[in-house]
Design an enzyme around this catalytic site. Structure first.
Site, PDB file in Angstrom:
ATOM      1  N   PHE A  55      36.807  16.360  16.085  1.00  0.00           N
ATOM      2  CA  PHE A  55      36.750  17.191  17.297  1.00  0.00           C
ATOM      3  C   PHE A  55      37.844  16.841  18.294  1.00  0.00           C
ATOM      4  CE2 PHE A  55      35.358  15.271  21.293  1.00  0.00           C
ATOM      5  CZ  PHE A  55      35.113  13.964  20.908  1.00  0.00           C
ATOM      6  N   LYS A  56      38.441  15.653  18.159  1.00  0.00           N
ATOM      7  CA  LYS A  56      39.473  15.264  19.134  1.00  0.00           C
ATOM      8  C   LYS A  56      40.666  16.227  19.115  1.00  0.00           C
ATOM      9  CE  LYS A  56      38.116  10.516  19.812  1.00  0.00           C
ATOM     10  NZ  LYS A  56      36.926  10.451  18.918  1.00  0.00           N
ATOM     11  N   ASP A  57      40.856  16.925  18.001  1.00  0.00           N
ATOM     12  CA  ASP A  57      41.911  17.946  17.950  1.00  0.00           C
ATOM     13  C   ASP A  57      41.727  19.011  19.029  1.00  0.00           C
ATOM     14  OD1 ASP A  57      43.248  16.920  15.696  1.00  0.00           O
ATOM     15  OD2 ASP A  57      41.975  18.052  14.313  1.00  0.00           O
ATOM     16  N   MET A 115      43.212  17.464  22.110  1.00  0.00           N
ATOM     17  CA  MET A 115      44.535  16.861  21.931  1.00  0.00           C
ATOM     18  C   MET A 115      45.610  17.912  21.642  1.00  0.00           C
ATOM     19  SD  MET A 115      45.019  13.527  22.208  1.00  0.00           S
ATOM     20  CE  MET A 115      44.078  12.332  21.285  1.00  0.00           C
TER      21      MET A 115
END
Ligand code: PLP
Length: 483
Positions: A125-127, A130
């Site tokens: 989920f950090k995409d 980011m």
């Protein structure tokens, strides 16, 4: 929109979004928050219901950003949230949703679903945040005619999300430290197979803490930091938090038919960045019933939400678990919520987080503040390795759906907080392929591998092995910045 520090320094100063975009902590060690949360009207909420993800992101970001021209911001969100970037798992049609909602079934009268946040380039989920940061940074640096060298340490998800967001970006280089031979073959290949000339993988001969210590040592050398324009993209970055607010709205719209309905979210949590965005969405007026904080064996946050005691752990007390991205000893974004809980009293926040430094924590159990946690909708729970394995198995058997270990922690805890008639949305934070060992243990089969990742481990890798020594890392940066 003015931004202030949770610890109150520079209260008379004005900080815009762009002022704080590239920075981390405020000067006084606090975290930045908007001076007040924008409130969303019923009419706005109704209008947003049908927007594409990119245009919804534009609307929500616009309420927090008033120093980037609207047409530029819209171009940035449209460039970021395109189906082409989020079609790594699903077919194109579903990928067009960016964050599709996968319905599992009805349990205890509550519709239970997964909000898919891990269909981006690194399958976590950090995409979601980011990828936007990469475009925002490139835009801001170009405007100022500046460059930035991002230095970070990673044990997996954060580092690869940062590299995939920054690859090929003008004016940005990434120096990412990771523990040599300590990551899974898949995670190693994800990072080290990048051939972009602005991405530098440094494999440190040591463990993750050694890599992190080097980052701290380099960042504390203020002269070096200034001369080589060293920056970070850690989870306290405000732009990362605000980017994550968007999918709470998107999830809500997908799970409901009208704005009279309420939903609950369960969030697999570590540094409290993801669920902090949920808190902000709720403060903006999104009809959220409960925000369920799910932890693994590292239960600093669950302990707080059950007892009112916030007790950070020492590194040696931090367990290495099979949901490693939630293995934290203190939750770096938690201060943002405490600020709101204490009615935005910076003097008290300063005192409490001094107590964290000096005494290892604080206790709000006896104070009226802790009772207010309920008003903010927060509840919590914890999960163990056995719980994860059980949840992975159960969801696979019952719903023919494979989930990763972090999402499994979320699902286990979500089931403890179901309410009849209120949809429960569990945030899916990673794809099972990233944590194959536990999938094999639970299901006695290989994790699903999205087609885009076949043969990943066989690609040529580009990385530099260095001893766990800050000076050698500095020398490497100097040699590769051409400064
Ligand atoms: C980072 C991460 C988390 C924890 O998110 P926070 O914002 O730190 O609370 C959970 N699951 C996965 C897969 C992650 O990468």
């Amino acid at each position: 929109m003015n931004y202030l520090s949770t610890r109150g320094a520079g209260a008379g100063e004005h900080h815009t979004f762009s002022d704080i975009l590239l920075g981390g902590l405020a000067k006084d060690g606090g975290l930045y928050l908007p001076a007040q949360y924008p409130r969303v009207s019923d009419a706005e909420l109704a209008r947003w219901r049908t927007l594409s993800y990119a245009d919804l992101a534009f609307e929500i970001l616009s309420t927090f950003i008033d120093d980037i021209p609207a047409e530029d911001l819209r171009a940035l969100t449209r460039k970021t949230y395109t189906p082409a970037t989020y079609c790594n798992v699903r077919d194109d049609e579903t990928a067009a949703n960016i964050t599709p909602l996968k319905t599992l079934g009805i349990e205890n009268g509550a519709p239970l679903s997964l909000l898919e946040l891990s269909n981006g380039p690194t399958l976590a989920f950090k995409d979601m945040a980011m990828q936007l940061i990469g475009n925002l940074f490139e835009y801001a640096l170009a405007k100022e005619g500046e460059t930035l060298n991002i230095l970070g340490a990673t044990s997996g998800d954060t580092g690869s999300a940062a590299e995939y967001a920054m690859r090929g970006k003008q004016g940005i280089r990434v120096f990412m430290l990771s523990p040599h031979r300590k990551m899974s073959a898949f995670q190693t290949a994800q990072m080290y197979s990048l051939q972009d000339p602005n991405i530098f993988n440094i494999a440190v001969e040591g463990v993750f803490d050694d890599a992190q210590d080097i980052v701290k040592a380099v960042s504390n050398d203020h002269a070096f930091k200034a001369k080589y324009k060293i920056g970070t993209v850690n989870s306290i970055n405000w732009a990362r938090v605000v980017a994550q607010v968007v999918y709470y709205f998107k999830g809500y719209f997908q799970a409901t038919k009208s704005n009279d309905e309420r939903v609950s979210f369960t969030v697999p949590s570590g540094n409290f960045g993801n669920v902090c965005a949920g808190h902000i969405a709720r403060m903006m007026g999104l009809p959220i019933e409960k925000l369920v904080v799910a932890t693994n064996e590292n239960d600093v946050l669950d302990e707080f939400f059950r007892t009112g005691i916030y007790r950070v752990r020492k590194a040696a007390e931090t367990y290495h678990t099979t949901s490693p991205s939630m293995d934290i000893s203190k939750a770096s974004n938690f201060e943002r919520f405490v600020f709101d809980l204490l009615d935005r009293d910076p003097a008290r926040v300063l005192q409490l987080f001094r107590d964290v430094e000096e005494k290892g924590g604080f206790d709000l159990a006896a104070s009226g503040d802790f009772a207010r946690v309920k008003e903010f909708g927060f509840v919590s729970g914890r999960s163990s390795h056995a719980d994860r394995v059980e949840a992975i198995r159960d969801v696979f058997e019952r719903y023919d759906t494979m989930i990763d270990t972090h999402t499994a922690d979320g699902l286990k805890v979500a089931r403890e907080h179901l309410q009849p008639g209120i949809p429960m949305i569990v945030l899916e934070t990673a794809q099972p392929i990233k944590f194959g060992e536990t999938i094999r243990e639970a299901l006695l089969r290989e994790p699903e591998r999205p087609a885009a990742f076949s043969g990943l481990e066989a690609l040529p890798q580009r990385f530099e092995v260095l001893p766990a020594d800050a000076q050698q890392v500095k020398d490497f940066i100097v040699a590769n910045t051409g400064a």
